[in-house]
Scaffold this motif. Structure first.
Motif, PDB file in Angstrom:
ATOM      1  N   GLY A 206       0.810  -1.203   0.000  1.00 41.66           N
ATOM      2  CA  GLY A 206       0.000   0.000   0.000  1.00 41.66           C
ATOM      3  C   GLY A 206       0.838   1.244   0.000  1.00 41.66           C
ATOM      4  O   GLY A 206       2.011   1.261  -0.207  1.00 41.66           O
ATOM      5  N   GLY A 207       0.142   2.359   0.260  1.00 38.77           N
ATOM      6  CA  GLY A 207       0.814   3.639   0.279  1.00 38.77           C
ATOM      7  C   GLY A 207       0.968   4.201  -1.106  1.00 38.77           C
ATOM      8  O   GLY A 207       0.565   3.629  -2.101  1.00 38.77           O
ATOM      9  N   GLU A 208       1.554   5.384  -1.123  1.00 37.95           N
ATOM     10  CA  GLU A 208       1.773   6.019  -2.408  1.00 37.95           C
ATOM     11  C   GLU A 208       3.047   5.465  -3.036  1.00 37.95           C
ATOM     12  O   GLU A 208       3.952   5.037  -2.368  1.00 37.95           O
ATOM     13  N   GLY A 209       3.135   5.533  -4.301  1.00 33.36           N
ATOM     14  CA  GLY A 209       4.350   5.096  -4.968  1.00 33.36           C
ATOM     15  C   GLY A 209       4.059   4.561  -6.342  1.00 33.36           C
ATOM     16  O   GLY A 209       2.939   4.413  -6.772  1.00 33.36           O
ATOM     17  N   GLY A 210       5.119   4.226  -7.042  1.00 32.68           N
ATOM     18  CA  GLY A 210       4.985   3.719  -8.387  1.00 32.68           C
ATOM     19  C   GLY A 210       5.358   2.268  -8.437  1.00 32.68           C
ATOM     20  O   GLY A 210       5.292   1.551  -7.470  1.00 32.68           O
ATOM     21  N   PRO A 211       5.790   1.760  -9.570  1.00 33.45           N
ATOM     22  CA  PRO A 211       6.163   0.363  -9.708  1.00 33.45           C
ATOM     23  C   PRO A 211       7.331   0.018  -8.807  1.00 33.45           C
ATOM     24  O   PRO A 211       8.161   0.844  -8.491  1.00 33.45           O
ATOM     25  N   ARG A 257      13.111  13.393 -15.444  1.00 35.79           N
ATOM     26  CA  ARG A 257      11.760  12.985 -15.056  1.00 35.79           C
ATOM     27  C   ARG A 257      11.636  11.507 -14.679  1.00 35.79           C
ATOM     28  O   ARG A 257      10.928  11.179 -13.726  1.00 35.79           O
ATOM     29  N   PRO A 258      12.332  10.570 -15.378  1.00 41.58           N
ATOM     30  CA  PRO A 258      12.199   9.168 -14.963  1.00 41.58           C
ATOM     31  C   PRO A 258      12.756   8.876 -13.572  1.00 41.58           C
ATOM     32  O   PRO A 258      12.437   7.846 -12.983  1.00 41.58           O
ATOM     33  N   LEU A 259      13.576   9.785 -13.039  1.00 42.15           N
ATOM     34  CA  LEU A 259      14.198   9.539 -11.743  1.00 42.15           C
ATOM     35  C   LEU A 259      13.354  10.038 -10.568  1.00 42.15           C
ATOM     36  O   LEU A 259      13.673   9.750  -9.414  1.00 42.15           O
ATOM     37  N   LEU A 260      12.308  10.780 -10.849  1.00 48.33           N
ATOM     38  CA  LEU A 260      11.490  11.371  -9.797  1.00 48.33           C
ATOM     39  C   LEU A 260      10.067  10.828  -9.873  1.00 48.33           C
ATOM     40  O   LEU A 260       9.612  10.410 -10.946  1.00 48.33           O
ATOM     41  N   PRO A 261       9.333  10.822  -8.760  1.00 55.77           N
ATOM     42  CA  PRO A 261       7.931  10.402  -8.818  1.00 55.77           C
ATOM     43  C   PRO A 261       7.153  11.251  -9.816  1.00 55.77           C
ATOM     44  O   PRO A 261       7.438  12.442  -9.994  1.00 55.77           O
ATOM     45  N   PRO A 272       5.135  13.355  -4.542  1.00 54.94           N
ATOM     46  CA  PRO A 272       5.850  14.244  -5.480  1.00 54.94           C
ATOM     47  C   PRO A 272       6.179  15.610  -4.884  1.00 54.94           C
ATOM     48  O   PRO A 272       7.288  16.116  -5.059  1.00 54.94           O
ATOM     49  N   SER A 273       5.229  16.212  -4.161  1.00 51.98           N
ATOM     50  CA  SER A 273       5.511  17.514  -3.550  1.00 51.98           C
ATOM     51  C   SER A 273       6.484  17.403  -2.387  1.00 51.98           C
ATOM     52  O   SER A 273       7.269  18.325  -2.129  1.00 51.98           O
ATOM     53  N   GLY A 397      13.470   2.411  -0.364  1.00 52.46           N
ATOM     54  CA  GLY A 397      14.752   2.782  -0.951  1.00 52.46           C
ATOM     55  C   GLY A 397      14.571   3.709  -2.140  1.00 52.46           C
ATOM     56  O   GLY A 397      15.271   4.708  -2.271  1.00 52.46           O
ATOM     57  N   ARG A 398      13.616   3.384  -3.000  1.00 48.73           N
ATOM     58  CA  ARG A 398      13.370   4.211  -4.184  1.00 48.73           C
ATOM     59  C   ARG A 398      12.952   5.625  -3.803  1.00 48.73           C
ATOM     60  O   ARG A 398      13.490   6.611  -4.301  1.00 48.73           O
ATOM     61  N   ASN A 399      11.980   5.742  -2.893  1.00 49.21           N
ATOM     62  CA  ASN A 399      11.487   7.061  -2.521  1.00 49.21           C
ATOM     63  C   ASN A 399      12.499   7.838  -1.694  1.00 49.21           C
ATOM     64  O   ASN A 399      12.598   9.063  -1.806  1.00 49.21           O
ATOM     65  N   SER A 400      13.270   7.136  -0.854  1.00 46.91           N
ATOM     66  CA  SER A 400      14.348   7.811  -0.137  1.00 46.91           C
ATOM     67  C   SER A 400      15.408   8.311  -1.112  1.00 46.91           C
ATOM     68  O   SER A 400      15.972   9.397  -0.946  1.00 46.91           O
ATOM     69  N   ALA A 401      15.689   7.510  -2.142  1.00 51.60           N
ATOM     70  CA  ALA A 401      16.637   7.944  -3.173  1.00 51.60           C
ATOM     71  C   ALA A 401      16.114   9.163  -3.918  1.00 51.60           C
ATOM     72  O   ALA A 401      16.878  10.077  -4.258  1.00 51.60           O
ATOM     73  N   SER A 402      14.791   9.208  -4.165  1.00 52.53           N
ATOM     74  CA  SER A 402      14.209  10.372  -4.830  1.00 52.53           C
ATOM     75  C   SER A 402      14.367  11.622  -3.979  1.00 52.53           C
ATOM     76  O   SER A 402      14.653  12.713  -4.495  1.00 52.53           O
ATOM     77  N   LEU A 403      14.166  11.487  -2.664  1.00 53.30           N
ATOM     78  CA  LEU A 403      14.378  12.624  -1.767  1.00 53.30           C
ATOM     79  C   LEU A 403      15.809  13.125  -1.853  1.00 53.30           C
ATOM     80  O   LEU A 403      16.063  14.327  -2.015  1.00 53.30           O
TER      81      LEU A 403
END
Length: 470
Positions: A206-211, A257-261, A272-273, A397-403
């Motif tokens: 669950g939660g927000e996120g992509g693939p 763009r592919p590197l960010l949500p 994203p915000s 890991g992905r979302n922390s990397a995006s941050l």
């Protein structure tokens, strides 16, 4: 009669070993960052590289982009331990190389290796917090992490200043290399106990996120190359500056763009915000923090140790704010706390700009950094907590990397712009009021954008989310 059992804390037996190891690592990381910022003006002047001052910081962040992306995907697949170990080794090797440097080119290579390791370490540490602690303990853990900056903030700048003045700035880098290896030793046992996948208690999907996947390595390399070309284009007297700037911008526009949500650059609600806010706020703060020691040493004739104490004060106010936001029962929703932090950060940036005027006392600049640090102490931990709460375990890991990517790239671009402005307005040491005003004015303009972005970090309503995907 019923008894109330207190919930476990970050120092309870179940979490104590990991908490102490993480705390020790952050103490060492904090000391490294503050010490190196203190001696950087001395190093670049001795190596005749004042025109490359921005590159010494910006290049660190550029290679950090690659480390960030690689570590994010690696941590999701294999757990944070391998990425963290590799990052600490790279950071140590880079510090050693910079400390041995006799030329600015070798010094920069060492800084780039440090940056690669630093990017990997930051992401991996975020994932450790997400994997090792349940949701209820994460705000307190982030507060404790911030507390780890207190002693280094009081000890790091004066110690680095004394070492640089009595021995050499080279020895500061050598000491940092040793501390990075020591951090690796401290983390060995707690990291071995972390599971490769999954997280404590309630974590699931669950939660927000992509693939479910790591960030793309090829786009990350292209973005890092683009950022590097832009830094090269901002270097004084560099040949082919215009073509380098054009190619760098094209790479960033096409590959970022592919590197960010999805929706990050449009400040789409939710994660994203949060990612965009991290970049905007951190970029402005990092730029201010980078140039304050140089201004106080060159313009106001402060000693390196005294100039570094402005970083100490900012670390203390950052901790005070982080402690407030980490309390179990916040009087406001966490989203509002983040917004207040963004507004205070902007006020500190404005005060720093006013301190460039000769009519204002030099301490005004340092006070502005203190205020900005308080704002960041409210904002940054909140962004991290909200991102982890809204991310499935296999995307932490992905979302922390995006941050971290947003943080690093925003800081790189702003340092590039400010470095170019500084070089254009630079006259000589002691006569650069206009140059520093241009730098801090640009940072203020970026900091002012954090407030509107912070108003969009709440997740979208289900109907809005469905419309956004059409």
């Amino acid at each position: 009669m019923t008894s109330t059992v207190a919930p476990p804390g970050v120092l309870s037996p179940a979490y104590r070993a990991c908490t102490l190891a993480l705390s020790g690592t952050f103490v060492l990381v904090a000391f490294a960052g503050l010490a190196l910022s203190t001696v950087m003006p001395i190093a670049v002047q001795e190596l005749d590289g004042l025109g490359l001052y921005a590159l010494a910081f910006g290049g660190f962040l550029t290679t950090g982009i690659i480390g960030t992306v690689l570590a994010g995907g690696w941590a999701d697949r294999r757990g944070p331990a391998p990425a963290l170990c590799a990052g600490l080794l790279c950071f140590s090797g880079g510090a050693l190389l910079s400390g041995l440097a006799a030329t600015m080119s070798v010094f920069l290579v060492g800084r780039y290796l440090q940056g690669f390791g630093g990017g990997a370490v930051t992401v991996a540490l975020y994932v450790v917090v997400g994997r090792a602690y349940p949701t209820g303990l994460r705000p307190r853990m982030f507060s404790l992490i911030t507390a780890c900056w207190i002693v280094p903030s009081m000890v790091g700048p004066p110690v680095a200043g004394v070492v640089a003045e009595t021995l050499s700035w080279h020895w500061v880098f050598h000491g940092i290399a040793f501390l990075a290896v020591l951090a690796l030793v401290l983390l060995a046992r707690p990291l071995s106990r972390l599971r490769t996948v999954g997280a404590p208690e309630e974590e699931g999907g669950g939660g927000e996120g992509g693939p479910v996947s790591g960030l793309g390595v090829v786009p990350a390399l292209a973005v890092a190359l683009g950022a590097g070309l832009l830094q090269y284009a901002g270097t004084p007297s560099a040949p082919y500056r215009l073509p380098a700037a054009v190619v760098g911008l094209v790479l960033l526009v096409v590959q970022l763009r592919p590197l960010l949500p999805a929706g990050t650059l449009r400040a789409r609600r939710g994660i994203p915000s949060l990612v965009l806010l991290r970049g905007v706020a951190a970029g402005a703060y990092f730029t201010i923090e980078t140039y304050i020691p140089l201004m106080l040493v060159n313009e106001r004739q402060w000693s390196p140790g005294a100039a570094g104490m402005s970083l100490t004060g900012a670390a203390l106010t950052w901790f005070a704010a982080s402690w407030l936001q980490g309390r179990p029962r916040l009087p406001w929703p966490r989203e509002r706390v983040v917004l207040v932090g963004a507004l205070i950060h902007g006020a500190g940036a404005a005060l720093t700009l006013s301190g460039t005027l000769r009519a204002m006392p030099a301490v005004t600049v340092a006070v502005g950094l203190l205020v900005a640090g308080f704002g960041m102490g409210l904002l940054l931990p909140g962004v991290g907590v909200l991102t982890l709460e809204r991310s499935p375990t296999d995307q932490q890991g992905r979302n922390s990397a995006s941050l971290q990517l947003s943080d690093s790239l925003s800081s790189v671009l702003l340092v590039v712009v400010c470095g170019a402005l500084f070089n254009m307005a630079h006259v000589r040491a002691g006569q650069d009021t206009a140059a520093f005003a241009a730098v801090f004015g640009t940072a203020l303009a970026v900091a002012a954008a954090a407030g509107p972005v912070a108003r969009r970090i709440t997740p979208p309503h289900p109907e809005e989310k469905n419309l956004a995907t059409l």
